[in-house]
Motif scaffolding. Structure first.
Motif, short mmCIF file in Angstrom:
data_model
loop_
_atom_site.label_atom_id
_atom_site.label_comp_id
_atom_site.label_asym_id
_atom_site.label_seq_id
_atom_site.Cartn_x
_atom_site.Cartn_y
_atom_site.Cartn_z
N VAL A 14 38.77 36.52 39.05
CA VAL A 14 38.58 36.99 40.59
C VAL A 14 39.14 35.82 41.32
O VAL A 14 39.13 34.66 41.39
N TYR A 15 40.25 36.47 42.24
CA TYR A 15 40.87 35.63 43.49
C TYR A 15 40.48 36.34 44.73
O TYR A 15 39.91 37.34 44.88
N LYS A 16 40.31 35.49 45.68
CA LYS A 16 40.27 35.64 46.78
C LYS A 16 41.45 35.54 47.82
O LYS A 16 42.40 34.94 47.38
N SER A 17 41.50 36.31 48.92
CA SER A 17 42.77 36.37 49.83
C SER A 17 42.66 35.38 50.88
O SER A 17 41.63 35.11 51.48
N ARG A 18 43.78 35.04 51.15
CA ARG A 18 43.99 33.93 52.04
C ARG A 18 44.27 34.71 53.35
O ARG A 18 44.36 34.10 54.24
N LEU A 19 44.84 36.03 53.29
CA LEU A 19 44.89 36.73 54.38
C LEU A 19 43.91 37.46 55.04
O LEU A 19 43.79 37.94 56.20
N LYS A 20 43.21 38.26 54.16
CA LYS A 20 42.15 39.04 54.25
C LYS A 20 40.67 38.50 54.05
O LYS A 20 40.43 38.44 53.02
N ALA A 21 39.98 38.16 54.96
CA ALA A 21 38.59 37.42 55.04
C ALA A 21 37.65 38.32 54.17
O ALA A 21 37.89 39.50 54.22
N ASP A 22 37.09 37.92 53.25
CA ASP A 22 36.19 38.51 52.63
C ASP A 22 36.80 39.61 51.51
O ASP A 22 36.16 40.43 51.12
N SER A 23 37.89 39.50 51.04
CA SER A 23 38.54 40.31 49.94
C SER A 23 38.72 39.55 49.02
O SER A 23 39.35 38.68 48.88
N TYR A 24 38.48 40.43 47.69
CA TYR A 24 38.55 39.76 46.55
C TYR A 24 39.23 40.78 45.59
O TYR A 24 38.99 41.92 45.47
N LEU A 25 40.14 39.93 44.56
CA LEU A 25 40.86 40.92 43.61
C LEU A 25 40.27 40.41 42.35
O LEU A 25 40.48 39.46 41.92
N PHE A 26 39.91 41.45 41.48
CA PHE A 26 39.55 41.31 40.35
C PHE A 26 40.61 41.82 39.41
O PHE A 26 41.09 42.76 39.34
N VAL A 27 41.08 40.94 38.19
CA VAL A 27 42.23 41.29 37.47
C VAL A 27 41.52 41.10 35.82
O VAL A 27 40.71 40.22 35.67
N GLU A 28 42.17 41.49 35.01
CA GLU A 28 41.93 41.49 33.68
C GLU A 28 42.16 40.23 32.98
O GLU A 28 41.19 39.74 32.09
N LYS A 29 43.12 39.49 33.19
CA LYS A 29 43.43 38.22 32.88
C LYS A 29 43.97 37.33 33.98
O LYS A 29 44.45 37.61 34.88
N ARG A 30 43.62 36.13 33.74
CA ARG A 30 43.98 35.03 34.90
C ARG A 30 45.38 34.94 35.20
O ARG A 30 46.16 35.16 34.13
N ASN A 31 46.00 35.16 36.41
CA ASN A 31 47.24 34.87 36.81
C ASN A 31 48.24 36.26 36.04
O ASN A 31 49.25 36.16 36.29
N ASP A 32 47.46 37.28 35.83
CA ASP A 32 48.13 38.50 35.46
C ASP A 32 48.11 39.78 36.66
O ASP A 32 47.03 40.44 36.60
N PHE A 33 49.07 39.74 37.28
CA PHE A 33 49.02 40.48 38.51
C PHE A 33 49.96 41.75 38.10
O PHE A 33 50.47 42.47 39.09
N GLU A 34 50.57 41.99 36.85
CA GLU A 34 51.40 42.93 36.37
C GLU A 34 51.11 44.37 36.96
O GLU A 34 51.92 45.32 37.41
N ARG A 35 49.74 44.68 36.83
CA ARG A 35 49.32 46.14 37.20
C ARG A 35 49.01 46.38 38.53
O ARG A 35 48.68 47.35 38.96
N VAL A 36 49.06 45.36 39.34
CA VAL A 36 48.52 45.26 40.78
C VAL A 36 49.89 45.74 41.61
O VAL A 36 51.09 45.14 41.63
N PRO A 37 49.73 46.83 42.46
CA PRO A 37 51.08 47.37 43.45
C PRO A 37 51.37 46.31 44.01
O PRO A 37 50.74 45.39 44.76
N GLU A 38 52.78 46.34 44.08
CA GLU A 38 53.38 45.36 45.04
C GLU A 38 52.88 45.25 46.34
O GLU A 38 52.60 44.12 47.26
N ALA A 39 52.60 46.29 47.04
CA ALA A 39 52.18 46.58 48.44
C ALA A 39 50.62 45.94 48.57
O ALA A 39 50.66 45.23 49.50
#
Length: 102
Positions: A14-39
């Motif tokens: 689970v990662y938090k955004s430094r740009l968007k308050a109270d926004s969190y991104l859950f990913v399958e593996k640590r530091n693996d953002f390959e499936r997250v859209p670039e936008a």
């Protein structure tokens, strides 16, 4: 492997955004953002790790539906949790007292 077996072993990062308050991104593996859209990554900014979360050991999450998190992690590889929209207290009060302009 069926869905139940996948859920039993599911740990996510689970990662938090430094740009968007109270926004969190859950990913399958640590530091693996390959499936997250670039936008999405551009909007989210540099992710800051909050925790590794064993989903199989939890019945619920704070603001997110745990079953939806699991399904989206499996299907999309990520889950984005945004803060709830702000409550318009004036509109809530108007509803409470039965005020209508009609």
């Amino acid at each position: 492997m069926n869905k139940l077996e996948i859920y039993l072993d599911m740990i996510c990062a689970v990662y938090k955004s430094r740009l968007k308050a109270d926004s969190y991104l859950f990913v399958e593996k640590r530091n693996d953002f390959e499936r997250v859209p670039e936008a999405l990554m551009a909007m989210f900014g540099a992710p800051q790790l909050v925790m590794m979360l064993p989903l199989d050991k939890r019945q619920h999450l704070g603001l997110a539906d745990i079953n939806k998190v699991k399904v989206e992690l499996e299907q999309k590889g990520y889950y984005l949790q945004l803060p709830p929209p702000p409550i318009n207290l004036l509109e809530e009060y108007k509803k409470e007292i039965g005020y209508s302009r009609d």
